[in-house]
Design an enzyme around this catalytic site. Structure first.
Site, PDB file in Angstrom:
ATOM      1  N   ILE A 664       0.789  -1.333  -0.124  1.00  0.00           N
ATOM      2  CA  ILE A 664      -0.036  -0.140   0.156  1.00  0.00           C
ATOM      3  C   ILE A 664       0.887   1.479  -0.036  1.00  0.00           C
ATOM      4  O   ILE A 664       0.317   2.193  -0.166  1.00  0.00           O
ATOM      5  CB  ILE A 664      -1.065  -0.033   1.285  1.00  0.00           C
ATOM      6  CG1 ILE A 664      -0.197   0.083   2.626  1.00  0.00           C
ATOM      7  CG2 ILE A 664      -2.076  -1.148   1.027  1.00  0.00           C
ATOM      8  CD1 ILE A 664      -1.160   0.027   3.799  1.00  0.00           C
ATOM      9  N   GLY A 665       2.154   1.153   0.014  1.00  0.00           N
ATOM     10  CA  GLY A 665       3.127   2.410   0.169  1.00  0.00           C
ATOM     11  C   GLY A 665       4.546   2.024   0.159  1.00  0.00           C
ATOM     12  O   GLY A 665       4.920   1.065   0.701  1.00  0.00           O
ATOM     13  N   GLY A 667       8.134   3.939   1.657  1.00  0.00           N
ATOM     14  CA  GLY A 667       8.728   4.857   2.342  1.00  0.00           C
ATOM     15  C   GLY A 667      10.297   5.163   2.331  1.00  0.00           C
ATOM     16  O   GLY A 667      10.783   4.227   1.347  1.00  0.00           O
ATOM     17  N   GLY A 668      10.986   6.001   2.922  1.00  0.00           N
ATOM     18  CA  GLY A 668      12.124   6.309   2.541  1.00  0.00           C
ATOM     19  C   GLY A 668      13.077   5.000   3.107  1.00  0.00           C
ATOM     20  O   GLY A 668      14.384   5.005   2.746  1.00  0.00           O
ATOM     21  N   GLY A 670      11.702   1.374   3.064  1.00  0.00           N
ATOM     22  CA  GLY A 670      11.149   0.288   2.781  1.00  0.00           C
ATOM     23  C   GLY A 670       9.579   0.266   2.338  1.00  0.00           C
ATOM     24  O   GLY A 670       9.329   1.345   1.713  1.00  0.00           O
ATOM     25  N   VAL A 672       5.278  -0.795   2.887  1.00  0.00           N
ATOM     26  CA  VAL A 672       4.308  -0.776   3.909  1.00  0.00           C
ATOM     27  C   VAL A 672       3.331  -1.545   3.412  1.00  0.00           C
ATOM     28  O   VAL A 672       2.804  -1.541   1.942  1.00  0.00           O
ATOM     29  CB  VAL A 672       3.616   0.288   4.479  1.00  0.00           C
ATOM     30  CG1 VAL A 672       2.599   0.329   5.206  1.00  0.00           C
ATOM     31  CG2 VAL A 672       4.686   1.583   4.909  1.00  0.00           C
ATOM     32  N   LYS A 686       5.229  -2.646   8.103  1.00  0.00           N
ATOM     33  CA  LYS A 686       6.382  -1.714   7.638  1.00  0.00           C
ATOM     34  C   LYS A 686       7.489  -2.770   7.540  1.00  0.00           C
ATOM     35  O   LYS A 686       8.240  -2.984   8.491  1.00  0.00           O
ATOM     36  CB  LYS A 686       6.732  -0.435   8.507  1.00  0.00           C
ATOM     37  CG  LYS A 686       7.819   0.463   7.617  1.00  0.00           C
ATOM     38  CD  LYS A 686       7.697   1.895   8.236  1.00  0.00           C
ATOM     39  CE  LYS A 686       8.857   2.693   7.660  1.00  0.00           C
ATOM     40  NZ  LYS A 686       8.764   3.941   8.156  1.00  0.00           N
ATOM     41  N   ASP A 803      10.220  14.127  12.503  1.00  0.00           N
ATOM     42  CA  ASP A 803       9.960  13.882  11.071  1.00  0.00           C
ATOM     43  C   ASP A 803       8.356  14.192  10.816  1.00  0.00           C
ATOM     44  O   ASP A 803       7.574  13.189  10.209  1.00  0.00           O
ATOM     45  CB  ASP A 803      10.370  12.734  10.220  1.00  0.00           C
ATOM     46  CG  ASP A 803      10.179  12.804   8.672  1.00  0.00           C
ATOM     47  OD1 ASP A 803       9.984  13.960   8.101  1.00  0.00           O
ATOM     48  OD2 ASP A 803      10.194  11.709   8.338  1.00  0.00           O
TER      49      ASP A 803
END
Length: 987
Positions: A664-665, A667-668, A670, A672, A686, A803
């Site tokens: 589904i996504g 990230g910086g 890895g 998700v 994640k 962040d």
């Protein structure tokens, strides 16, 4: 220039050809420019075109010839802009008082045309922009621009022409940094000078001694340094001197006693040294605030003879000796705070002699003796804190039952005797801390009368008898620590009625009988410690439903089978010392049943069949895993699961669900995945790789690639994640477990079905996921602020996110926000010498606070800046960085360039927010965002203040701007009060 004067003369001649009628029209124009709240409408009923003269308008005063000389609309909660261009056409206008409202817009340069003004008060509004040159206002006696949103370089030089000034107040604005304005020391008619929170730097000049008419001098909350100039002792008419929260050093100047009329003196939060001897002659003092300095020596005995002193705050110094025994005896004493010093001797006996004392704060000293008996009659007390001293004796019974007290803090002394039944009268008591003493006797049944009690800690005492069943009536009780006493008997089943209970420790007592099953009904319990008792019988199955981060039943006499939900590695030391406990499928409990001789053959046959089946499955899995590795999937067969509570899945169920169709996504660090468990529940997983990929919601800055982790690296990861798992807050995403492998690690979180705030506000794959109305946006802002406020202020030490961005604010099915991915940047971006990047700026472009460019340091104010950017996204609908005319424009700069007038501010609000009331609320949130994104970290509010301001938007949209310096006693309470969380600092 001559031509300009002629034109101005013609304009004035035309404007006033009709006499008072034109002045009336000007005032009606003023009314037209204002938004008047309902509770002020009646005040303006007289402002009508039907009136024969403006002199009959409320708030208007006229001269004998009927000309308007004064406009006073102070404190009416009006908003709108000020039409200076027309108001300054009133030829006799000498007083303009519009303070304590909600007026916005710029302080127009047209104000310079009001050359007849003697009194100009625009304080406590929402004026923005720069202050124009004021040199033409040479008749001014009073100028007050306090607490607006004024910015830019203040025209200090123009004040040199305002020689008639008697009162100058410019504080609580956002001016550019400036040295101390020496020009103000030439205004020798000044009696009032308020330039606190003006971003002043450097030293105070010796010429300050020229202002001998001053009765009030305030330049607190700046960045001033050096010593307090000795010339300040020439100002012998001073009534108030406020120097707090600067960086002053050195001693209190010799001759300070010359300020014999001084009533209020505050030089707290500096670096002053030396003793207090120079203050001995100041017997008119009402308030003395010198906390958080480096003062030493004894408190002068003369302070005990100050007959007007009511506020006395010297905490956080290095003072020795006794507290003057007569202090507070003569006046309606309000509070004393001399905590965190090295004071000795007894508690002064008469500080509540007049019955007005509210706060007695003497903690962290070396005081001895008993609590004076007369404090039992001090019904006005709301704080009684004497912890961490060497006090002894019994506590006067009336202390336990003070009707208004909300904190009694006696811990770490040598008190003895009982908690008396008067405790039932303490209806306002919120926190009772008596740990580390010698209290004995029963805990009285009357404790149920303290119905507001939230935190009760009586650990490490000698209390005995049974725990009263009435304790179940404490519906607000959040933490209960009765450990290491001599309590006996059974744990009352009524404890299950304490529905707010979050932490309970009854360890180290003589409790017996069974564990009440009602404990399993506690919906919020996070910590449960019943170790070191004589509890027996089975562990109730209901305990298996609890989500506990800390659980200990060791050292009892429990028997039977441990509920399956509790047989997890997280609790592998929770049952030590209970030899008759057993559990299935665990390495740390004995098996509950062994096969009988008659069943052995059947078991062997069944085992052989199962073994053969498992072997076939293993061969198949081996082939599949080998194919996945060859395909570049990178998953290894060896994984280590570490849970942080009760979970209903294992690592294999997670690993086998990490398929491309569940992605589904990215990230910086890895990917998700959305994983549907066999139980039907959904979790988010994640996967953290050694190398990161692009971030779909904003490119990370300086993202380093993780090297293959050594065993030490793995331990650091586990320790870091374990810390995060201890955080419990409704606005922080919940971490269930970590699963560590050779090439990557998995973090299993609760799944939030509505994605991230970024997804909802901005374009994803060509279209937005769905429009958010203003109420939802506002609730997201408040919820996210609560989560960050908890991380910064609700833990023993602050947890820094590093962040904060809309992509890391996830939304549940009701669009309630959760802060995610906090604290992990340290893990995901190592900065050792072997890394290719030697410096790493944590955060994401567009959200990074400007101080990163020159300091490499991260603190809470950096998170506040990033959160301010999120607020700007919520209000404007813009991304943090947009490309305009070929140039990148960050949202903070974009907003700052458009705050020119009320109309331009309203234009910043996203077009989809159309209702007037909602746009007004959005503007107020926008103002909070501007405060959060101030360029200087010290100018940004804390998250606690940010949360308060956001909640105020809903609480009272029409509330007038107010404020001022925080009461020091309340500031002390924020330092020490409350039930601390169990978080640890992550960075």
């Amino acid at each position: 220039m001559h031509y300009v004067h002629i034109v101005l003369f013609i304009i004035l001649a035309v404007a006033f050809a009709g006499g008072a009628v034109n002045e009336k029209e000007i005032l009606l124009e003023l009314k037209q420019s204002l938004q008047i709240p309902a509770d002020s409408v009646s005040y303006f009923l007289s402002w009508s075109s039907a009136a024969d003269s403006p002199c009959k308008f409320s708030g208007i005063s006229c001269s004998r010839d009927g000309s308007v000389v004064s406009i006073d609309l102070t404190g009416l909660s009006i908003s709108g802009t000020i039409p200076f261009s027309s108001l300054c056409l009133l030829p006799s206008l000498s007083t303009l008082s519009l303070g304590s409202n909600r007026l916005s817009g710029h302080l127009s340069a047209d104000i310079r045309n009001c050359s007849s003004l003697v009194h100009l008060d625009l304080a406590f509004n929402e004026l923005t922009g720069e202050v124009p040159d004021l040199s033409l206002l040479s008749s001014l006696h009073l100028l007050n621009l306090t607490q607006n949103v004024l910015s830019g370089a203040f025209p200090w030089h123009s004040l040199s022409n305002l020689t008639a000034l008697e009162s100058l107040s410019l504080g609580d604005n956002y001016f550019d940094p400036s040295p101390f304005p020496t020009v103000v020391t030439t205004l020798t008619n000044l009696s009032w000078l308020y330039i606190s929170v003006c971003n002043l730097h450097g030293e105070v000049p010796s010429s300050i001694g020229n202002l001998t008419r001053l009765i009030n001098l305030e330049f607190a909350d700046n960045f001033l340094s050096g010593e307090i100039p000795p010339e300040i002792t020439k100002l012998n008419k001073l009534w108030q001197l406020e120097l707090y929260n600067n960086s002053f050093t050195g001693k209190i100047p010799t001759g300070f006693g010359n300020l014999s009329d001084l009533v209020f003196f505050d030089a707290s939060r500096n670096n002053l040294t030396g003793d207090l001897s120079e203050l001995r002659p100041l017997n008119k003092l009402v308030s003395l605030q010198l906390y958080y300095n480096q003062l030493s020596g004894e408190i002068p005995l003369e302070f005990g003879d100050f007959r007007n002193l009511v506020n006395f705050s010297l905490y956080g110094n290095q003072l020795t000796g006794q507290i003057p025994p007569k202090i507070g005896s003569w006046s309606e004493f309000n509070f004393i705070d001399v905590s965190t010093n090295f004071l000795t001797g007894p508690i002064p006996p008469d500080m509540c002699r007049m019955g007005r004392m509210k706060k007695l704060l003497l903690l962290e000293n070396q005081l001895t003796g008993e609590i004076p008996a007369n404090y039992a009659n001090c019904s006005s007390l709301i704080r009684f804190r004497v912890s961490k001293n060497s006090l002894s004796g019994t506590v006067p019974p009336g202390i336990w039952g003070l009707p208004k007290v909300n904190i009694i803090d006696l811990e770490m002394n040598q008190f003895e005797g009982p908690i008396t039944k008067e405790i039932g009268n303490a209806k306002a008591l919120n926190q009772l801390s008596i740990a580390h003493n010698k209290f004995s006797g029963d805990l009285p049944q009357e404790i149920s009368g303290a119905s507001a009690l939230v935190a009760f800690d009586s650990s490490l005492n000698q209390l005995s008898g049974e725990i009263p069943a009435s304790i179940g009536q404490l519906k607000s009780l959040s933490s209960l620590y009765l450990d290491n006493n001599h309590f006996s008997g059974q744990i009352p089943a009524t404890i299950g009625a304490c529905s707010a209970l979050n932490a309970m420790s009854l360890a180290g007592n003589w409790l017996s009988g069974q564990i009440p099953s009602t404990i399993g009904d506690l919906p919020n319990i996070n910590t449960l410690n019943l170790s070191g008792n004589q509890l027996s019988g089975d562990i109730p199955a209901s305990l298996g439903s609890l989500k506990l981060s800390s659980f200990d039943l060791s050292g009892n006499r429990l028997t039977g089978k441990v509920p399956a939900a509790l047989c997890i590695s997280a609790y592998n030391e929770s049952f030590i010392g209970n030899s008759d406990l057993c559990g299935d499928n665990t390495e740390y409990l004995k098996q509950c049943s062994l096969p009988s001789t008659s069943d052995k053959l059947r078991i062997v046959l069944i085992a052989a069949i199962i073994t053969f089946a498992v072997l076939l499955v293993c061969i198949r899995l081996h082939i599949l895993l080998k194919k996945r590795v060859r395909a570049g999937d990178g998953l290894r067969a060896s994984w280590d699961l570490k849970s942080f509570g009760v979970i209903t899945f294992d690592e294999q169920e997670i690993i086998h669900s990490m398929k491309p169709e569940n992605l589904i996504g990215k990230g910086g660090s890895g990917e998700v995945y959305r994983v549907v468990l066999e139980s039907g529940n959904v979790v988010a997983v994640k996967q953290i790789w050694n190398a990161g990929e692009g971030d779909r919601c904003g490119k990370g800055v300086g993202a380093a690639m993780l090297a293959r982790r050594s065993s030490a690296r793995s331990k650091e990861f586990e320790a870091e994640v374990a810390t995060l798992s201890a955080i419990r807050h409704m606005n922080v995403v919940k971490l269930y477990c970590s699963i560590t492998g050779e090439d990557s690690s998995l973090l299993v979180y609760e799944y939030l079905p509505n994605g991230s705030l970024w997804d909802r506000l901005h374009t994803v794959a060509g279209e937005k996921l769905g429009w958010l109305d203003w109420e939802t946006r506002y609730n997201i802002a408040v919820g996210a602020a609560r989560g960050l406020e908890y991380l910064h202020h609700g833990c023993d030490r602050p947890v820094l996110h590093r962040d904060v961005k809309s992509c890391n604010i996830l939304l549940d099915e009701e669009f309630r926000p959760r802060i995610a991915d906090f604290g992990l940047s340290k893990i995901l971006h190592p900065t050792n010498a072997n890394d290719s990047t030697t410096h790493y700026i944590p955060g994401t472009h567009g959200y990074i606070a400007p101080e990163y460019a020159y300091t490499w340091k991260v603190d809470e104010k950096s998170d506040v800046y990033s959160f301010g950017v999120v607020l700007l996204e919520l209000v404007t609908g813009r991304r943090p960085v947009e490309v305009e005319q070929g140039e990148q424009m960050d949202i903070v700069r974009w907003v700052a360039e458009r705050i020119n007038s009320r109309e331009s501010v309203l234009a910043l609000v996203e077009d989809q927010i159309v209702m007037a009331a909602e746009r007004e609320a959005a503007v107020r949130v926008l103002r909070v965002a501007v405060l959060c994104t101030a360029g200087v970290p010290a100018m940004r509010p804390s998250m606690r203040v940010v949360l308060y301001m956001l909640e105020e938007v809903a609480a009272s949209r029409a509330a007038a701007a107010g404020g001022g310096k925080q009461d020091t006693a309340e500031e002390e309470e924020k330092k020490n009060d409350g039930v601390k969380g169990d978080c640890e600092k992550v960075v």
